[in-house]
Design an enzyme around this catalytic site. Sequence first.
Site, PDB file in Angstrom:
ATOM      1  N   CYS A  67      52.180 -35.205 -24.412  1.00 59.26           N
ATOM      2  CA  CYS A  67      51.399 -36.358 -23.883  1.00 59.26           C
ATOM      3  C   CYS A  67      51.132 -37.588 -25.054  1.00 59.26           C
ATOM      4  CB  CYS A  67      50.427 -35.821 -23.184  1.00 59.26           C
ATOM      5  SG  CYS A  67      49.112 -34.984 -24.226  1.00 59.26           S
ATOM      6  N   GLU A 107      42.869 -34.962 -19.120  1.00 62.82           N
ATOM      7  CA  GLU A 107      43.820 -35.562 -20.148  1.00 62.82           C
ATOM      8  C   GLU A 107      45.085 -35.422 -19.443  1.00 62.82           C
ATOM      9  OE1 GLU A 107      46.581 -35.802 -22.464  1.00 62.82           O
ATOM     10  OE2 GLU A 107      46.350 -33.661 -22.784  1.00 62.82           O
ATOM     11  N   LEU A 108      45.462 -36.752 -19.271  1.00 58.24           N
ATOM     12  CA  LEU A 108      46.725 -37.196 -18.579  1.00 58.24           C
ATOM     13  C   LEU A 108      47.944 -37.706 -19.470  1.00 58.24           C
ATOM     14  CD1 LEU A 108      44.908 -38.973 -15.607  1.00 58.24           C
ATOM     15  CD2 LEU A 108      45.379 -36.427 -16.170  1.00 58.24           C
ATOM     16  N   TRP A 144      52.522 -26.944 -18.299  1.00 57.23           N
ATOM     17  CA  TRP A 144      53.338 -26.138 -18.721  1.00 57.23           C
ATOM     18  C   TRP A 144      54.002 -26.399 -20.301  1.00 57.23           C
ATOM     19  CZ3 TRP A 144      57.295 -29.400 -20.451  1.00 57.23           C
ATOM     20  CH2 TRP A 144      57.244 -30.590 -19.751  1.00 57.23           C
ATOM     21  N   ASN A 145      53.577 -27.430 -20.957  1.00 53.62           N
ATOM     22  CA  ASN A 145      54.362 -28.071 -22.030  1.00 53.62           C
ATOM     23  C   ASN A 145      53.531 -27.014 -23.162  1.00 53.62           C
ATOM     24  OD1 ASN A 145      51.899 -29.655 -21.583  1.00 53.62           O
ATOM     25  ND2 ASN A 145      52.713 -31.421 -22.958  1.00 53.62           N
ATOM     26  N   GLY A 157      47.558 -32.693 -17.309  1.00 57.55           N
ATOM     27  CA  GLY A 157      48.884 -32.866 -16.583  1.00 57.55           C
ATOM     28  C   GLY A 157      49.120 -34.271 -16.170  1.00 57.55           C
ATOM     29  N   HIS A 204      47.352 -21.989 -13.901  1.00 52.83           N
ATOM     30  CA  HIS A 204      48.479 -22.467 -14.896  1.00 52.83           C
ATOM     31  C   HIS A 204      49.575 -22.894 -14.316  1.00 52.83           C
ATOM     32  CE1 HIS A 204      49.857 -23.070 -18.859  1.00 52.83           C
ATOM     33  NE2 HIS A 204      49.209 -22.080 -19.473  1.00 52.83           N
TER      34      HIS A 204
END
Length: 461
Positions: free
Chosen positions: A267, A233-234, A135-136, A211, A160
């Site tokens: 992130c 991608e965390l 969501w960011n 996420g 999404h």
Amino acid sequence: MSEAIYTVTNPATGEVEETFPTATDDEVMAALERAYAARERWRKVPLEEKIAIIERVAAEYDSRQEELARIIGDEMGKPHGDATGEVWLSGDIHAYNAKHAPEVLADEELDLGERDGRAYMRKEPVGVIVGVMPWNYPYYQVARFAAPNLLLGNVILLKHAPQCPRSAKVIEEIYHAAGVPKDVYQNLYATNEQIAMLIDDPRVQGVSLTGSERAGSAVGERAGRNLKKAVLELGGSDPFVVLPDADIDKAVEDGILGRFENSGQACNAAKRFILIGDETYDKFVPKFAEAVAGLKMGDPHDESTNIGPLVTEAAAKGIQAQIDDAVDAGAEVVVGGKRPDGPGAYVTPTVLAGVTPQMRAWSEEIFGPVAVMYKAADEDEAVRIANDTLFGLGASVHSADVDAALRVADRLESGMVSINEAPGSSSELPFGGVKRSGFGRELGTYGFDEFCNKRMIRIAG
């Protein structure tokens, strides 16, 4: 259907503005069937036609900037300046990928030495891939995943975040209006269980997730069990290292930008400020705190707002709990520290000092407007503190001596590092991490490499 309930809840007011129906299992399977059937047709579309389509997508983002920015301001509270910047970057990513697709996807001749004949490598699509997006950065995250894969010839099923159903819908509309066939890019209001169902299906060839660490672990485990390629991608707990000879005013400016962009919900934001030496610490912290105190928190649609609400009330409470844990254990609040009165998922921009390894704030990712100050005696201690985390996404080092900055940077465990500038993202620079920040790379031309069959073709002499 459990957790994936797609609702626009305005985090500035707490009001539910719109709800979207969650997909049924039958609808998800029907979408997969259509995607699988479309894969050969899309693969055969000439590259120049795909490029023209993606160029039209870029133009749509450019022409609808204000409209698209307002949508994510309502959905997840992104301040107006950050929102328009994200829309611009999303268009630029599409334009960049369209521009570079011919050279990246051209056959690569292989050197056969003294042997007769020829051989080359060809990048080909793998088929249907699933994207699970956060969501960011509702537009940007989809852009960097979808643009290279559509050009490559892959077919996309996109889930999404539940907080972003409105932007998810408009992204799909933009692709279809630009000429992407409806079965080649499909938005699914799917549940986590349905995503697991898709990963299990042999018609799906891979999954990309951006996420949380928890979500990445679940998706990565499922993909591995099914021998599917995954890109993850965390999270990150990125260090911002300041050497004694750094330009303090410039470092403060970069630190504010690197920590508080998107209200701290990035992130790869600078989260842990590691200041080498007493003098560096004593100069940097007061100036940084003064700048933080000057940030304006308020309505995300107000162009003067620097800090908007966090995505949900639960997120705001979680950040405040991390602050309180540190303070209760003896950390110093230099500025901020308490949530403001009134409605909305707001957290006051905060600077913490005196954090110790026993506190959650020492190495946990704080996904909000909180900066943590660390004092290091020398470069060795700075590197030790910087690497004392399970994450390894980005980092930045600041020094008047670039060689000294590179010397420190080379010892940091990260997928990316910036020298004398705020950490960030751009279309041409590869993005990704190591350790529990995930694996795989997006952006630049590297996004074409993740979900392709690199086929070797040998022709006898």
